[in-house]
Design a protein around this motif. Structure first.
Motif, PDB file in Angstrom:
ATOM      1  N   SER A 115       0.834  -1.198   0.000  1.00  0.00           N
ATOM      2  CA  SER A 115       0.000   0.000   0.000  1.00  0.00           C
ATOM      3  C   SER A 115       0.872   1.253   0.000  1.00  0.00           C
ATOM      4  O   SER A 115       0.617   2.202  -0.754  1.00  0.00           O
ATOM      5  CB  SER A 115      -0.910  -0.007   1.230  1.00  0.00           C
ATOM      6  N   GLN A 116       1.922   1.237   0.819  1.00  0.00           N
ATOM      7  CA  GLN A 116       2.815   2.391   0.870  1.00  0.00           C
ATOM      8  C   GLN A 116       3.572   2.548  -0.447  1.00  0.00           C
ATOM      9  O   GLN A 116       3.790   3.668  -0.918  1.00  0.00           O
ATOM     10  CB  GLN A 116       3.811   2.239   2.021  1.00  0.00           C
ATOM     11  N   ARG A 117       3.969   1.432  -1.054  1.00  0.00           N
ATOM     12  CA  ARG A 117       4.707   1.502  -2.316  1.00  0.00           C
ATOM     13  C   ARG A 117       3.872   2.188  -3.395  1.00  0.00           C
ATOM     14  O   ARG A 117       4.379   3.009  -4.162  1.00  0.00           O
ATOM     15  CB  ARG A 117       5.127   0.107  -2.777  1.00  0.00           C
ATOM     16  N   ARG A 118       2.592   1.850  -3.463  1.00  0.00           N
ATOM     17  CA  ARG A 118       1.724   2.484  -4.465  1.00  0.00           C
ATOM     18  C   ARG A 118       1.667   3.991  -4.236  1.00  0.00           C
ATOM     19  O   ARG A 118       1.727   4.785  -5.181  1.00  0.00           O
ATOM     20  CB  ARG A 118       0.320   1.873  -4.419  1.00  0.00           C
ATOM     21  N   HIS A 119       1.550   4.385  -2.984  1.00  0.00           N
ATOM     22  CA  HIS A 119       1.500   5.813  -2.664  1.00  0.00           C
ATOM     23  C   HIS A 119       2.829   6.494  -3.005  1.00  0.00           C
ATOM     24  O   HIS A 119       2.849   7.609  -3.540  1.00  0.00           O
ATOM     25  CB  HIS A 119       1.200   5.997  -1.177  1.00  0.00           C
ATOM     26  N   THR A 120       3.936   5.822  -2.707  1.00  0.00           N
ATOM     27  CA  THR A 120       5.262   6.397  -2.959  1.00  0.00           C
ATOM     28  C   THR A 120       5.491   6.602  -4.448  1.00  0.00           C
ATOM     29  O   THR A 120       6.003   7.645  -4.882  1.00  0.00           O
ATOM     30  CB  THR A 120       6.357   5.485  -2.376  1.00  0.00           C
ATOM     31  N   LYS A 122       3.181   6.953  -6.729  1.00  0.00           N
ATOM     32  CA  LYS A 122       2.295   8.046  -7.160  1.00  0.00           C
ATOM     33  C   LYS A 122       2.917   9.405  -6.809  1.00  0.00           C
ATOM     34  O   LYS A 122       2.886  10.353  -7.616  1.00  0.00           O
ATOM     35  CB  LYS A 122       0.930   7.899  -6.474  1.00  0.00           C
ATOM     36  N   ALA A 123       3.496   9.510  -5.611  1.00  0.00           N
ATOM     37  CA  ALA A 123       4.149  10.753  -5.208  1.00  0.00           C
ATOM     38  C   ALA A 123       5.314  11.063  -6.141  1.00  0.00           C
ATOM     39  O   ALA A 123       5.525  12.219  -6.535  1.00  0.00           O
ATOM     40  CB  ALA A 123       4.632  10.659  -3.759  1.00  0.00           C
ATOM     41  N   MET A 124       6.061  10.034  -6.524  1.00  0.00           N
ATOM     42  CA  MET A 124       7.181  10.227  -7.444  1.00  0.00           C
ATOM     43  C   MET A 124       6.698  10.800  -8.775  1.00  0.00           C
ATOM     44  O   MET A 124       7.299  11.720  -9.336  1.00  0.00           O
ATOM     45  CB  MET A 124       7.908   8.901  -7.677  1.00  0.00           C
ATOM     46  N   ARG A 129       6.273  15.458 -12.398  1.00  0.00           N
ATOM     47  CA  ARG A 129       5.480  16.405 -13.191  1.00  0.00           C
ATOM     48  C   ARG A 129       5.750  17.844 -12.740  1.00  0.00           C
ATOM     49  O   ARG A 129       5.945  18.750 -13.554  1.00  0.00           O
ATOM     50  CB  ARG A 129       3.988  16.070 -13.037  1.00  0.00           C
ATOM     51  N   LEU A 130       5.809  18.052 -11.425  1.00  0.00           N
ATOM     52  CA  LEU A 130       6.080  19.385 -10.905  1.00  0.00           C
ATOM     53  C   LEU A 130       7.493  19.840 -11.241  1.00  0.00           C
ATOM     54  O   LEU A 130       7.735  21.029 -11.488  1.00  0.00           O
ATOM     55  CB  LEU A 130       5.874  19.407  -9.379  1.00  0.00           C
ATOM     56  N   LYS A 131       8.419  18.895 -11.266  1.00  0.00           N
ATOM     57  CA  LYS A 131       9.790  19.247 -11.624  1.00  0.00           C
ATOM     58  C   LYS A 131       9.842  19.751 -13.066  1.00  0.00           C
ATOM     59  O   LYS A 131      10.568  20.712 -13.371  1.00  0.00           O
ATOM     60  CB  LYS A 131      10.719  18.042 -11.459  1.00  0.00           C
ATOM     61  N   ALA A 132       9.099  19.109 -13.953  1.00  0.00           N
ATOM     62  CA  ALA A 132       9.077  19.562 -15.344  1.00  0.00           C
ATOM     63  C   ALA A 132       8.549  20.990 -15.426  1.00  0.00           C
ATOM     64  O   ALA A 132       9.071  21.825 -16.181  1.00  0.00           O
ATOM     65  CB  ALA A 132       8.211  18.622 -16.183  1.00  0.00           C
ATOM     66  N   THR A 162      11.876  10.123  -2.214  1.00  0.00           N
ATOM     67  CA  THR A 162      10.916   9.087  -2.581  1.00  0.00           C
ATOM     68  C   THR A 162      11.586   7.927  -3.299  1.00  0.00           C
ATOM     69  O   THR A 162      11.161   6.777  -3.161  1.00  0.00           O
ATOM     70  CB  THR A 162       9.792   9.667  -3.465  1.00  0.00           C
ATOM     71  N   GLU A 163      12.638   8.196  -4.071  1.00  0.00           N
ATOM     72  CA  GLU A 163      13.412   7.106  -4.672  1.00  0.00           C
ATOM     73  C   GLU A 163      14.002   6.221  -3.583  1.00  0.00           C
ATOM     74  O   GLU A 163      13.946   4.990  -3.654  1.00  0.00           O
ATOM     75  CB  GLU A 163      14.531   7.672  -5.548  1.00  0.00           C
ATOM     76  N   ALA A 164      14.580   6.845  -2.566  1.00  0.00           N
ATOM     77  CA  ALA A 164      15.182   6.093  -1.464  1.00  0.00           C
ATOM     78  C   ALA A 164      14.114   5.303  -0.699  1.00  0.00           C
ATOM     79  O   ALA A 164      14.342   4.161  -0.296  1.00  0.00           O
ATOM     80  CB  ALA A 164      15.924   7.038  -0.524  1.00  0.00           C
TER      81      ALA A 164
END
Length: 233
Positions: A115-120, A122-124, A129-132, A162-164
């Motif tokens: 469950s946390q992986r899916r959220h992580t 999605k956050a990535m 997108r915001l970085k672009a 989030t990568e970590a």
């Protein structure tokens, strides 16, 4: 998060009033750590008590202005010059959650991880997108707009975090699978029944039977980051 030092840094550019400081703080950090006016004025009151800011009259609209003092500048310089202390890390809710999930009755820790992986992931994707968008703003405005550059640095730090986190979740799942396999090979231990089974998920089978193979989250996160770097070098 040092609201105290952030406000001092903004005041070094000239006198400001509370709402103005809040707006500029959030603009510089992309509202990653939103403030309310109460936090700002409470912090200003403490800075004034400590001799680091003083009230400096009012603007045309009647807002009370605050200005940094020499002591405040010394404090700010010390903050910039010294590294952030990592010897007492801040509490991490995810690490505490997984630690408490190990062996907890009725909790399948694999479900918690997935469950946390899916959220992580999605956050990535959101951060990428915001970085672009931030890169586009920097390329358009150059170094004239410091807020765009500051926001880009904050976003890239969030992406690295989030990568970590994705890699750590993959590691946790792999670790628990190995522990489960070891426990099954060694046979049951009456002294601590269910400990490893609770850690790896009730009724965990051999490696390869867990939904969401180890590495899935990290690869997805890394792929999102690589896509951002490819399209926006």
């Amino acid at each position: 998060m040092s609201i105290r030092h952030g406000l001092l840094a903004l005041l070094e550019r000239g006198p400001r009033y509370g709402s103005q400081l809040r707006t500029e703080f959030e603009s510089r950090t992309g509202s990653t750590w939103p403030l309310n006016v109460g936090q700002v004025y409470t912090t200003l009151s403490r800075l004034e008590r400590d001799g680091m800011v003083v009230q400096d009259g009012e603007d045309e609209a009647g807002h009370a202005l605050y200005a940094i003092t020499d002591s405040g500048r010394d404090e700010l310089r010390s903050w910039f010059e010294h590294p952030v202390d990592r010897t007492s890390p801040a509490r991490d809710e995810l690490a505490i959650k997984l630690a408490m999930a190990v062996g907890a009755p009725g909790v399948d820790i694999r479900d918690v991880i997935q469950s946390q992986r899916r959220h992580t992931v999605k956050a990535m994707q959101d951060y990428t997108r915001l970085k672009a968008q931030a890169l586009t703003a920097v390329e358009k405005n150059g170094d004239r707009e410091r807020d765009d550059i500051a926001w880009l640095l904050v976003l890239e730090q969030l992406i690295f975090q989030t990568e970590a986190e994705a890699r750590w979740l993959d590691h946790c799942e792999s670790r628990l699978i190995r522990l489960s396999s070891t426990a099954q090979t060694a046979g049951p231990e009456p002294a601590s029944p269910g400990m490893v089974a609770g850690a790896a998920g009730t009724g965990a089978g051999a490696p390869g039977t867990v939904a969401g193979a180890p590495g899935t989250g990290a690869r997805a996160a890394a792929g999102a980051a690589e896509a951002a770097r490819h399209h926006h070098p």
